[in-house]
Scaffold this active site. Sequence first.
Site, PDB file in Angstrom:
ATOM      1  NE  ARG A  78     -31.433  14.195 -40.359  1.00  0.00           N
ATOM      2  CZ  ARG A  78     -31.201  15.089 -39.392  1.00  0.00           C
ATOM      3  NH1 ARG A  78     -31.187  16.381 -39.667  1.00  0.00           N
ATOM      4  NH2 ARG A  78     -30.985  14.698 -38.150  1.00  0.00           N
ATOM      5  NE  ARG A 147     -30.678  21.481 -40.881  1.00  0.00           N
ATOM      6  CZ  ARG A 147     -30.454  20.821 -39.741  1.00  0.00           C
ATOM      7  NH1 ARG A 147     -31.192  19.776 -39.413  1.00  0.00           N
ATOM      8  NH2 ARG A 147     -29.502  21.201 -38.920  1.00  0.00           N
ATOM      9  CE  LYS A 211     -30.850  22.083 -36.032  1.00  0.00           C
ATOM     10  NZ  LYS A 211     -31.183  20.913 -35.186  1.00  0.00           N
ATOM     11  CE  LYS A 213     -35.194  21.312 -37.902  1.00  0.00           C
ATOM     12  NZ  LYS A 213     -35.315  20.405 -36.740  1.00  0.00           N
ATOM     13  CB  CYS A 430     -35.725  11.536 -30.683  1.00  0.00           C
ATOM     14  SG  CYS A 430     -34.783  11.289 -29.165  1.00  0.00           S
ATOM     15  CB  CYS A 436     -28.398  10.902 -30.587  1.00  0.00           C
ATOM     16  SG  CYS A 436     -28.417  12.688 -30.351  1.00  0.00           S
ATOM     17  CB  CYS A 475     -31.204  15.506 -24.959  1.00  0.00           C
ATOM     18  SG  CYS A 475     -31.229  16.322 -26.562  1.00  0.00           S
ATOM     19  CB  CYS A 479     -35.172  15.130 -32.383  1.00  0.00           C
ATOM     20  SG  CYS A 479     -33.604  15.999 -32.298  1.00  0.00           S
TER      21      CYS A 479
HETATM   22 FE1  SRM Z   1     -32.959  16.721 -34.352  1.00  0.00          FE
HETATM   23  C1  SRM Z   1     -29.815  17.450 -33.420  1.00  0.00           C
HETATM   24  C2  SRM Z   1     -32.038  13.571 -34.861  1.00  0.00           C
HETATM   25  C3  SRM Z   1     -35.850  16.246 -35.937  1.00  0.00           C
HETATM   26  C4  SRM Z   1     -34.186  19.624 -32.935  1.00  0.00           C
HETATM   27  N1  SRM Z   1     -31.180  15.762 -34.195  1.00  0.00           N
HETATM   28  C5  SRM Z   1     -29.987  16.292 -33.821  1.00  0.00           C
HETATM   29  C6  SRM Z   1     -28.870  15.263 -34.043  1.00  0.00           C
HETATM   30  C7  SRM Z   1     -28.321  15.464 -35.424  1.00  0.00           C
HETATM   31  C8  SRM Z   1     -27.764  15.244 -32.982  1.00  0.00           C
HETATM   32  C9  SRM Z   1     -26.525  16.043 -33.237  1.00  0.00           C
HETATM   33  O1  SRM Z   1     -26.606  17.243 -33.543  1.00  0.00           O
HETATM   34  O2  SRM Z   1     -25.446  15.462 -33.107  1.00  0.00           O
HETATM   35  C10 SRM Z   1     -29.692  13.949 -33.950  1.00  0.00           C
HETATM   36  C11 SRM Z   1     -29.119  12.740 -34.677  1.00  0.00           C
HETATM   37  C12 SRM Z   1     -29.498  11.479 -33.937  1.00  0.00           C
HETATM   38  C13 SRM Z   1     -29.290  10.236 -34.700  1.00  0.00           C
HETATM   39  O3  SRM Z   1     -28.414   9.430 -34.295  1.00  0.00           O
HETATM   40  O4  SRM Z   1     -29.993   9.999 -35.674  1.00  0.00           O
HETATM   41  C14 SRM Z   1     -31.054  14.434 -34.377  1.00  0.00           C
HETATM   42  N2  SRM Z   1     -33.726  15.237 -35.326  1.00  0.00           N
HETATM   43  C15 SRM Z   1     -33.245  13.969 -35.348  1.00  0.00           C
HETATM   44  C16 SRM Z   1     -34.236  13.003 -35.966  1.00  0.00           C
HETATM   45  C17 SRM Z   1     -33.587  11.886 -36.760  1.00  0.00           C
HETATM   46  C18 SRM Z   1     -35.138  12.460 -34.844  1.00  0.00           C
HETATM   47  C19 SRM Z   1     -35.999  11.286 -35.215  1.00  0.00           C
HETATM   48  O5  SRM Z   1     -35.978  10.340 -34.412  1.00  0.00           O
HETATM   49  O6  SRM Z   1     -36.710  11.317 -36.208  1.00  0.00           O
HETATM   50  C20 SRM Z   1     -35.058  13.993 -36.805  1.00  0.00           C
HETATM   51  C21 SRM Z   1     -34.500  14.216 -38.183  1.00  0.00           C
HETATM   52  C22 SRM Z   1     -35.371  15.160 -38.961  1.00  0.00           C
HETATM   53  C23 SRM Z   1     -34.954  15.347 -40.389  1.00  0.00           C
HETATM   54  O7  SRM Z   1     -35.212  14.470 -41.189  1.00  0.00           O
HETATM   55  O8  SRM Z   1     -34.434  16.417 -40.717  1.00  0.00           O
HETATM   56  C24 SRM Z   1     -34.890  15.271 -35.992  1.00  0.00           C
HETATM   57  N3  SRM Z   1     -34.665  17.789 -34.497  1.00  0.00           N
HETATM   58  C25 SRM Z   1     -35.799  17.348 -35.117  1.00  0.00           C
HETATM   59  C26 SRM Z   1     -36.916  18.164 -34.750  1.00  0.00           C
HETATM   60  C27 SRM Z   1     -38.354  17.940 -35.182  1.00  0.00           C
HETATM   61  C28 SRM Z   1     -38.690  18.670 -36.446  1.00  0.00           C
HETATM   62  O9  SRM Z   1     -37.813  19.280 -37.081  1.00  0.00           O
HETATM   63  O10 SRM Z   1     -39.852  18.649 -36.818  1.00  0.00           O
HETATM   64  C29 SRM Z   1     -36.448  19.122 -33.873  1.00  0.00           C
HETATM   65  C30 SRM Z   1     -37.304  20.176 -33.144  1.00  0.00           C
HETATM   66  C31 SRM Z   1     -37.735  21.278 -34.014  1.00  0.00           C
HETATM   67  C32 SRM Z   1     -36.724  22.364 -34.019  1.00  0.00           C
HETATM   68  O11 SRM Z   1     -35.760  22.289 -34.780  1.00  0.00           O
HETATM   69  O12 SRM Z   1     -36.855  23.295 -33.198  1.00  0.00           O
HETATM   70  C33 SRM Z   1     -35.027  18.888 -33.730  1.00  0.00           C
HETATM   71  N4  SRM Z   1     -32.114  18.343 -33.372  1.00  0.00           N
HETATM   72  C34 SRM Z   1     -32.810  19.380 -32.820  1.00  0.00           C
HETATM   73  C35 SRM Z   1     -31.898  20.220 -32.088  1.00  0.00           C
HETATM   74  C36 SRM Z   1     -32.263  21.492 -31.293  1.00  0.00           C
HETATM   75  C37 SRM Z   1     -32.297  22.685 -32.175  1.00  0.00           C
HETATM   76  C38 SRM Z   1     -32.468  23.955 -31.395  1.00  0.00           C
HETATM   77  O13 SRM Z   1     -33.067  24.896 -31.907  1.00  0.00           O
HETATM   78  O14 SRM Z   1     -31.969  24.051 -30.284  1.00  0.00           O
HETATM   79  C39 SRM Z   1     -30.627  19.621 -32.199  1.00  0.00           C
HETATM   80  C40 SRM Z   1     -29.298  20.118 -31.594  1.00  0.00           C
HETATM   81  C41 SRM Z   1     -28.744  21.282 -32.325  1.00  0.00           C
HETATM   82  O15 SRM Z   1     -29.148  21.655 -33.412  1.00  0.00           O
HETATM   83  O16 SRM Z   1     -27.810  21.850 -31.756  1.00  0.00           O
HETATM   84  C42 SRM Z   1     -30.802  18.441 -33.002  1.00  0.00           C
HETATM   85 FE1  SF4 Z   2     -30.547  13.246 -29.874  1.00  0.00          FE
HETATM   86 FE2  SF4 Z   2     -31.778  14.869 -28.204  1.00  0.00          FE
HETATM   87 FE3  SF4 Z   2     -32.488  14.815 -30.757  1.00  0.00          FE
HETATM   88 FE4  SF4 Z   2     -33.085  12.798 -29.235  1.00  0.00          FE
HETATM   89  S1  SF4 Z   2     -33.837  14.879 -28.966  1.00  0.00           S
HETATM   90  S2  SF4 Z   2     -32.163  12.644 -31.291  1.00  0.00           S
HETATM   91  S3  SF4 Z   2     -31.374  12.698 -27.862  1.00  0.00           S
HETATM   92  S4  SF4 Z   2     -30.550  15.495 -30.007  1.00  0.00           S
END
Ligand code: SRM
Ligand code: SF4
Length: 565
Positions: A78, A147, A211, A213, A430, A436, A475, A479
Amino acid sequence: MNNQIDWSKLSKLEKIKHDSNYLRGTLTESLEDPVTGAIAEDDTQISKFHGIYQQHDRDIEKERKRQKLEPAFSFLIRVRLPGGIATPDQWLQMDKLADKYANGTLKLTTRQAFQLHGVIKRNLKTTIQGINEALLDTIAACGDVNRNVMSHANPAESVIHEQVYQLAGELSARLTPQTPAYHEIWLNKQLVVSTKEEIEPVYGRRYLPRKFKIGIAIPPYNDIDVFSQDLGFIAIEENGRLAGYNVTVGGGMGSTFGNPDTYPRLGDVIGFCRPGQVLEVAEKIVLIQKDYGNRQDRKRARLKYTIDTNGLEWFKYELNNRLGYELSPARKFKFIRNGDRYGWKQGPNGKWSLNLFVEGGRVKDTETLPLKTAIREVAGKVDDARFILTGNQNLIIANTQQKEKVARILKKHGVWPASLSGLRKNSIACVALNTCGLAFAEAERYLPDLIGKIETILKEYDLLKEEIVIRMTGCPNGCGRPYLAEIGLIGKSIGHYNLYLGGNKQGTRLNALYRETLTEQEILDTLKPIFADFALNKAKNESFGDFVIRRQYISATEHGRDFRH
Ligand code: SRM
Ligand code: SF4
């Protein structure tokens, strides 16, 4: 220091971070190990701080297991891009790296960053070095740190937009980890650091509990979903000048099925600060989270839980105390939407910007749409353009004087003009499967088809033009920020989704669970009568999310704590 900490009480990651020698771990050894395509288990946690996730191809995991092979490991990279802006050269370099070392696609993320998928271990270092050649890096794109900082999409829209974009860069720089580990491991450079204290003045040895944000919005547009950020700034314009920012704290989307202690939450507006105070306010808030965030249970470690556990008044008191002054009362603001504004716009400087729809944020060539080729040609031929990644996973070809040239190239490839339904234009999916590791169900690879089927129903009721925000994730981690959508779909298992209704277009209201564990046919059968009712009974200018609440399909969610899956 080490023996004063009772590690048994803390999450496993706390010790891994502490013992990593400021994010080095054994990454160098892991990269050199020729026996496996993976890196050591603890390094999979440390690599995140370097913007790198270990993954495996989930489409073939069963077959690999049957053949007694290790999973088909590869890595997600990333790229940190505060405010989401790349130059033509940077775009071309990312495009090239995607073809040479990744799966041939570029993913534009919901936080305005680039992702490369499918990079194998022996190509990791070369790819990071290639990214660095384009003056980009991947530091802190993931991990327990601040981030990628989001900011309202197009700085060319006004002077204030430009100031906000600059601020995104400054916030990012102020909160980037200072350890030289990244330079040593990936770029073979030795940086000189004189004392231990200098290594991580903000974060210390264990970094943040989770994390963090930050996003900045400029009303009336909320295209970064400011209320979903741990820390948000809402730009306040007065008499044509940037007066300062309202500060929001405690937003977040992540939650876990069956665990009511976890929930999506909207940020609270706690006051107003002047432009010159923003960096200090941000740093103090990060420090409060560092000191008080939950380091035992990672599921309860985000700032939103720190605030709900201790109370918002406590948080404000703590912040004021650390600042040595009080934030001023919040100023008035109004959001009208969180979606992108597609099409051509001319900025006050006379230059042109085109907001394009990129389905699921995936820049790739298909038989019917050579999007990647088209954008590559624009980047190669239109040297004054900027490439802006939006928080809705889309792309703005921005701030160019060569409108006709851009239009000609995109038309030649069939990319623009595009005829899209109001639903599709407002969709986010997502990544989910196949990369993922946390996905229960498809999202990016499935939502386009599902939308096609929903469009057939919308057409029946003459609602094709209706702008409805739909977001799907594989899930409940959120994201794609699905809890803010008018129609939210969250994967429960392969082919089954929970359906959430009642978010709004402004990104200021959480939706609520309407039906659980639906198949595709059940999703369509559930939505159809609601659309029929909407077509017949919607008030003038009433949006779908407001309608389902007025007609009592669902009650509005007042606070994240009340949210149920
Ligand atoms: Fe996310 C984890 C993809 C934005 C909440 N996110 C992941 C992981 C890295 C899975 C992992 O931990 O193994 C995913 C990788 C998938 C892949 O194959 O690419 C993933 N997140 C993404 C992306 C690529 C989704 C997309 O389709 O665009 C976004 C990358 C953003 C970036 O450039 O940094 C992405 N993730 C978000 C957002 C939206 C935002 O930030 O505006 C959220 C919700 C906001 C928040 O953080 O509350 C988000 N991602 C999560 C979470 C849940 C965090 C939590 O508080 O519980 C996880 C899981 C974790 O951290 O344990 C996670
Ligand atoms: Fe993976 Fe869940 Fe984030 Fe989708 S919402 S990219 S399934 S961690």
